[in-house]
Design a protein around this motif. Structure first.
Motif, PDB file in Angstrom:
ATOM      1  N   GLN A 107      58.561  17.414  31.030  1.00 44.72           N
ATOM      2  CA  GLN A 107      58.965  17.028  29.677  1.00 44.72           C
ATOM      3  C   GLN A 107      57.948  16.079  29.048  1.00 44.72           C
ATOM      4  OE1 GLN A 107      62.831  15.387  30.421  1.00 44.72           O
ATOM      5  NE2 GLN A 107      63.786  17.387  30.790  1.00 44.72           N
ATOM      6  N   MET A 108      57.440  15.141  29.837  1.00 47.16           N
ATOM      7  CA  MET A 108      56.432  14.215  29.325  1.00 47.16           C
ATOM      8  C   MET A 108      55.164  14.955  28.919  1.00 47.16           C
ATOM      9  SD  MET A 108      56.722  11.034  31.987  1.00 47.16           S
ATOM     10  CE  MET A 108      58.085   9.864  31.909  1.00 47.16           C
ATOM     11  N   LEU A 109      54.752  15.906  29.747  1.00 47.93           N
ATOM     12  CA  LEU A 109      53.524  16.645  29.460  1.00 47.93           C
ATOM     13  C   LEU A 109      53.710  17.606  28.289  1.00 47.93           C
ATOM     14  CD1 LEU A 109      52.478  17.236  33.151  1.00 47.93           C
ATOM     15  CD2 LEU A 109      51.266  15.829  31.482  1.00 47.93           C
ATOM     16  N   THR A 110      54.929  18.096  28.099  1.00 54.03           N
ATOM     17  CA  THR A 110      55.209  18.922  26.919  1.00 54.03           C
ATOM     18  C   THR A 110      55.020  18.108  25.647  1.00 54.03           C
ATOM     19  OG1 THR A 110      56.748  20.368  28.105  1.00 54.03           O
ATOM     20  CG2 THR A 110      56.996  20.237  25.712  1.00 54.03           C
ATOM     21  N   ALA A 111      55.515  16.875  25.665  1.00 56.18           N
ATOM     22  CA  ALA A 111      55.333  15.996  24.507  1.00 56.18           C
ATOM     23  C   ALA A 111      53.855  15.680  24.290  1.00 56.18           C
ATOM     24  CB  ALA A 111      56.131  14.709  24.704  1.00 56.18           C
ATOM     25  N   ALA A 112      53.120  15.473  25.389  1.00 56.67           N
ATOM     26  CA  ALA A 112      51.691  15.184  25.271  1.00 56.67           C
ATOM     27  C   ALA A 112      50.938  16.382  24.697  1.00 56.67           C
ATOM     28  CB  ALA A 112      51.125  14.810  26.640  1.00 56.67           C
ATOM     29  N   ALA A 113      51.288  17.592  25.162  1.00 53.54           N
ATOM     30  CA  ALA A 113      50.629  18.792  24.646  1.00 53.54           C
ATOM     31  C   ALA A 113      50.908  18.974  23.163  1.00 53.54           C
ATOM     32  CB  ALA A 113      51.101  20.018  25.432  1.00 53.54           C
ATOM     33  N   ALA A 114      52.141  18.709  22.755  1.00 56.71           N
ATOM     34  CA  ALA A 114      52.488  18.830  21.334  1.00 56.71           C
ATOM     35  C   ALA A 114      51.666  17.859  20.492  1.00 56.71           C
ATOM     36  CB  ALA A 114      53.983  18.574  21.142  1.00 56.71           C
ATOM     37  N   GLU A 115      51.462  16.651  21.006  1.00 55.16           N
ATOM     38  CA  GLU A 115      50.661  15.653  20.291  1.00 55.16           C
ATOM     39  C   GLU A 115      49.211  16.114  20.150  1.00 55.16           C
ATOM     40  OE1 GLU A 115      49.779  11.913  18.466  1.00 55.16           O
ATOM     41  OE2 GLU A 115      51.703  12.864  18.950  1.00 55.16           O
ATOM     42  N   LEU A 116      48.685  16.711  21.214  1.00 57.69           N
ATOM     43  CA  LEU A 116      47.297  17.183  21.176  1.00 57.69           C
ATOM     44  C   LEU A 116      47.134  18.353  20.209  1.00 57.69           C
ATOM     45  CD1 LEU A 116      46.466  16.929  24.979  1.00 57.69           C
ATOM     46  CD2 LEU A 116      45.602  15.460  23.151  1.00 57.69           C
ATOM     47  N   TRP A 117      48.090  19.274  20.213  1.00 61.07           N
ATOM     48  CA  TRP A 117      48.038  20.374  19.246  1.00 61.07           C
ATOM     49  C   TRP A 117      48.124  19.834  17.823  1.00 61.07           C
ATOM     50  CZ3 TRP A 117      46.236  24.930  20.096  1.00 61.07           C
ATOM     51  CH2 TRP A 117      46.429  25.594  21.312  1.00 61.07           C
ATOM     52  N   GLU A 118      48.976  18.848  17.627  1.00 61.88           N
ATOM     53  CA  GLU A 118      49.184  18.301  16.282  1.00 61.88           C
ATOM     54  C   GLU A 118      47.917  17.642  15.746  1.00 61.88           C
ATOM     55  OE1 GLU A 118      50.956  17.322  12.730  1.00 61.88           O
ATOM     56  OE2 GLU A 118      51.692  18.645  14.318  1.00 61.88           O
ATOM     57  N   THR A 119      47.210  16.933  16.626  1.00 60.19           N
ATOM     58  CA  THR A 119      46.009  16.216  16.180  1.00 60.19           C
ATOM     59  C   THR A 119      44.752  17.068  16.264  1.00 60.19           C
ATOM     60  OG1 THR A 119      45.634  15.328  18.409  1.00 60.19           O
ATOM     61  CG2 THR A 119      46.987  14.010  16.906  1.00 60.19           C
ATOM     62  N   GLY A 120      44.847  18.242  16.913  1.00 59.66           N
ATOM     63  CA  GLY A 120      43.667  19.083  17.067  1.00 59.66           C
ATOM     64  C   GLY A 120      42.730  18.607  18.157  1.00 59.66           C
ATOM     65  N   ALA A 121      43.194  17.712  19.026  1.00 58.26           N
ATOM     66  CA  ALA A 121      42.355  17.177  20.107  1.00 58.26           C
ATOM     67  C   ALA A 121      42.415  18.114  21.305  1.00 58.26           C
ATOM     68  CB  ALA A 121      42.817  15.770  20.481  1.00 58.26           C
ATOM     69  N   ILE A 122      41.814  19.288  21.156  1.00 60.85           N
ATOM     70  CA  ILE A 122      42.023  20.335  22.158  1.00 60.85           C
ATOM     71  C   ILE A 122      41.235  20.108  23.438  1.00 60.85           C
ATOM     72  CG2 ILE A 122      42.527  22.041  20.374  1.00 60.85           C
ATOM     73  CD1 ILE A 122      39.725  23.215  20.964  1.00 60.85           C
ATOM     74  N   ARG A 123      40.297  19.171  23.439  1.00 64.95           N
ATOM     75  CA  ARG A 123      39.511  18.974  24.659  1.00 64.95           C
ATOM     76  C   ARG A 123      40.351  18.414  25.800  1.00 64.95           C
ATOM     77  NH1 ARG A 123      34.298  19.959  24.026  1.00 64.95           N
ATOM     78  NH2 ARG A 123      33.468  20.067  21.903  1.00 64.95           N
ATOM     79  N   ARG A 124      41.437  17.754  25.499  1.00 55.79           N
ATOM     80  CA  ARG A 124      42.315  17.250  26.552  1.00 55.79           C
ATOM     81  C   ARG A 124      43.437  18.224  26.894  1.00 55.79           C
ATOM     82  NH1 ARG A 124      42.316  11.737  27.604  1.00 55.79           N
ATOM     83  NH2 ARG A 124      43.848  12.292  29.189  1.00 55.79           N
ATOM     84  N   LEU A 125      43.597  19.266  26.078  1.00 58.04           N
ATOM     85  CA  LEU A 125      44.696  20.204  26.306  1.00 58.04           C
ATOM     86  C   LEU A 125      44.629  20.913  27.660  1.00 58.04           C
ATOM     87  CD1 LEU A 125      45.628  22.102  23.023  1.00 58.04           C
ATOM     88  CD2 LEU A 125      47.190  21.113  24.691  1.00 58.04           C
ATOM     89  N   ALA A 150      45.445  10.089  21.057  1.00 56.56           N
ATOM     90  CA  ALA A 150      46.182   8.858  20.784  1.00 56.56           C
ATOM     91  C   ALA A 150      46.629   8.220  22.091  1.00 56.56           C
ATOM     92  CB  ALA A 150      47.398   9.176  19.914  1.00 56.56           C
ATOM     93  N   PRO A 151      46.661   6.881  22.151  1.00 54.23           N
ATOM     94  CA  PRO A 151      47.082   6.193  23.380  1.00 54.23           C
ATOM     95  C   PRO A 151      48.396   6.695  23.963  1.00 54.23           C
ATOM     96  CG  PRO A 151      46.179   4.634  21.810  1.00 54.23           C
ATOM     97  CD  PRO A 151      46.255   5.951  21.103  1.00 54.23           C
ATOM     98  N   PRO A 152      49.418   7.027  23.132  1.00 51.12           N
ATOM     99  CA  PRO A 152      50.657   7.533  23.734  1.00 51.12           C
ATOM    100  C   PRO A 152      50.455   8.782  24.583  1.00 51.12           C
ATOM    101  CG  PRO A 152      51.025   6.907  21.451  1.00 51.12           C
ATOM    102  CD  PRO A 152      49.541   6.860  21.679  1.00 51.12           C
ATOM    103  N   VAL A 153      49.469   9.626  24.219  1.00 51.91           N
ATOM    104  CA  VAL A 153      49.201  10.827  25.002  1.00 51.91           C
ATOM    105  C   VAL A 153      48.635  10.446  26.360  1.00 51.91           C
ATOM    106  CG1 VAL A 153      47.800  12.911  25.143  1.00 51.91           C
ATOM    107  CG2 VAL A 153      48.904  12.291  22.989  1.00 51.91           C
ATOM    108  N   ARG A 154      47.662   9.558  26.367  1.00 56.46           N
ATOM    109  CA  ARG A 154      47.081   9.134  27.643  1.00 56.46           C
ATOM    110  C   ARG A 154      48.135   8.465  28.516  1.00 56.46           C
ATOM    111  NH1 ARG A 154      42.983   7.405  24.133  1.00 56.46           N
ATOM    112  NH2 ARG A 154      43.525   5.211  24.453  1.00 56.46           N
ATOM    113  N   ALA A 155      48.976   7.651  27.905  1.00 56.92           N
ATOM    114  CA  ALA A 155      50.029   6.978  28.663  1.00 56.92           C
ATOM    115  C   ALA A 155      51.025   7.986  29.224  1.00 56.92           C
ATOM    116  CB  ALA A 155      50.753   5.967  27.771  1.00 56.92           C
TER     117      ALA A 155
END
Length: 380
Positions: free
Chosen positions: A65-83, A41-46
């Motif tokens: 803290q920002m990257l923790t939120a981004a990691a949580a978003e990636l886990w939630e969506t299953g987009a593990i390639r960016r993790l 999602a764009p918020p993760v990239r941002a």
């Protein structure tokens, strides 16, 4: 394949990889679809872009803290390639903020997931974090080869810069690269290596340092002021004071401790042993808290040169740094003035003062003055 099923298979693949079931993980990821995964999602990239910007400003905890939120978003969506990249970057931010254990965990997970997803960039980031941790902790495999190696800047500017840092920890830099091509954040370290090796810096090197103090971001400018303080004939105190002031807005405890170490080394070299002891004690205590063993040992060696006692403890049971803060505050001096006198940041003074209050069982500055009645109302 439905997105929900793809997400579940991707998460199952990540779990299997982290559990060491690499063959099963690869199969699950293939089933999830090598190219069908939805983009983050764009918020993760941002958030990743913003976190990089905050790291450049020295605000490592905010970046974490920002990257923790981004990691949580990636886990939630299953987009593990960016993790892997997000975890590797968070590991670097946490290491810079002084949380070495969490940084090591992130680097390890990033490497495991990068092996699954084929993310080569994440592998590089994670290895940089592991090298930084090795330099801070003083792992012999890294420090042992650093002094004699030619830094491979063209292949890996950041990795080469970390080996410069390792050479400084070992206090034995030999083969050094040219200034051109060095990652900007490690340029002050390269020039400090030259200063150690050559006992001085050229006019061009001094000009490069002064240029960094005017144009570089906070962390780089602070490092440049620190190295200038080591080499300048006049105005060393002002250089170190500028470095400390810059650190008041940053979360880089290792870098801040290096300022106190360098200032203590300079004061000892100039014959001011009493002032040197305070700076070196502050550095030693900070390095000890971080688990930065070789740097703590370096501060202790410098302290030995100032006739420091073996215990290094004040009679009250406070650490030397805490005692110095308490002694000055007891005279009625403000936090800001105390920080200026000791070349500390105000937040560091407040941190020491909080520990002083707890150890002495007092809750106010007025009560602290009663602990040091001979100092109350006097200028320190």
């Amino acid at each position: 394949m439905p997105v929900g099923r793809r997400r579940l298979l991707s998460l199952a693949a990540a779990d299997a990889q982290l559990a060491g079931e690499h063959y099963r993980a690869a199969g699950l990821l293939r089933r999830a679809g090598a190219t069908g995964e939805p983009r983050p999602a764009p918020p993760v990239r941002a958030a990743v872009v913003a976190a990089r910007r905050e790291m450049g400003r020295g605000r490592s905890r905010v970046a974490g803290q920002m990257l923790t939120a981004a990691a949580a978003e990636l886990w939630e969506t299953g987009a593990i390639r960016r993790l892997p990249t997000v975890l590797a970057l968070r590991g670097w931010a946490l290491a810079r903020a002084g949380d070495l254990t969490a940084a090591a965990d992130d680097a390890g997970q990033a490497l495991e997931l990068a092996a699954l997803t084929g993310d080569r960039r994440a592998v590089v980031h994670a290895r940089h974090t592991r090298t930084l941790l090795a330099v801070l902790r003083g792992e012999p495999a890294v420090l042992g080869r650093a002094p004699a190696m030619v830094v491979p800047l063209r292949c890996d500017p950041v990795g080469g810069g970390l080996m410069l840092l390792a050479a400084l920890a070992a206090r034995g830099p030999n083969d050094l690269p040219a200034t051109a091509g060095v990652a900007a954040e490690f340029l002050p370290d390269l020039l400090e290596c030259r200063l150690v090796r050559d006992r001085g810096l050229s006019a061009a090197d001094l000009g490069a340092l002064r240029g960094l103090t005017r144009s570089a971001a906070g962390p780089i400018a602070a490092s440049a002021w620190r190295v200038l303080g080591l080499t300048t004939r006049d105005g060393a105190s002002d250089c170190f004071a500028r470095a400390v002031r810059l650190h008041t807005t940053m979360d880089l405890p290792f870098d801040e401790a290096r300022v106190h170490l360098s200032y203590g080394e300079r004061l000892r070299r100039d014959g001011d042993r009493r002032a040197a002891r305070h700076q070196l004690r502050t550095a030693r205590d900070a390095f000890a808290g971080l688990g930065a063993t070789p740097w703590r040992q370096r501060a202790e060696r410098e302290l030995t040169g100032t006739d420091e006692t073996r215990t290094g403890r004040a009679p009250t049971g406070l650490t030397p740094a805490e005692y110095e803060v308490a002694r000055i505050v007891a005279t009625g001096v403000s936090t800001r003035e105390t920080a200026a006198r000791l070349f500390l940041s105000p937040k560091t003074v407040e941190f020491h003062l909080g520990k002083v209050f707890r150890k002495l069982g007092v809750s106010s500055r007025a009560q602290l003055a009663h602990v040091f009645p001979e100092l109350a109302g006097k200028a320190a």
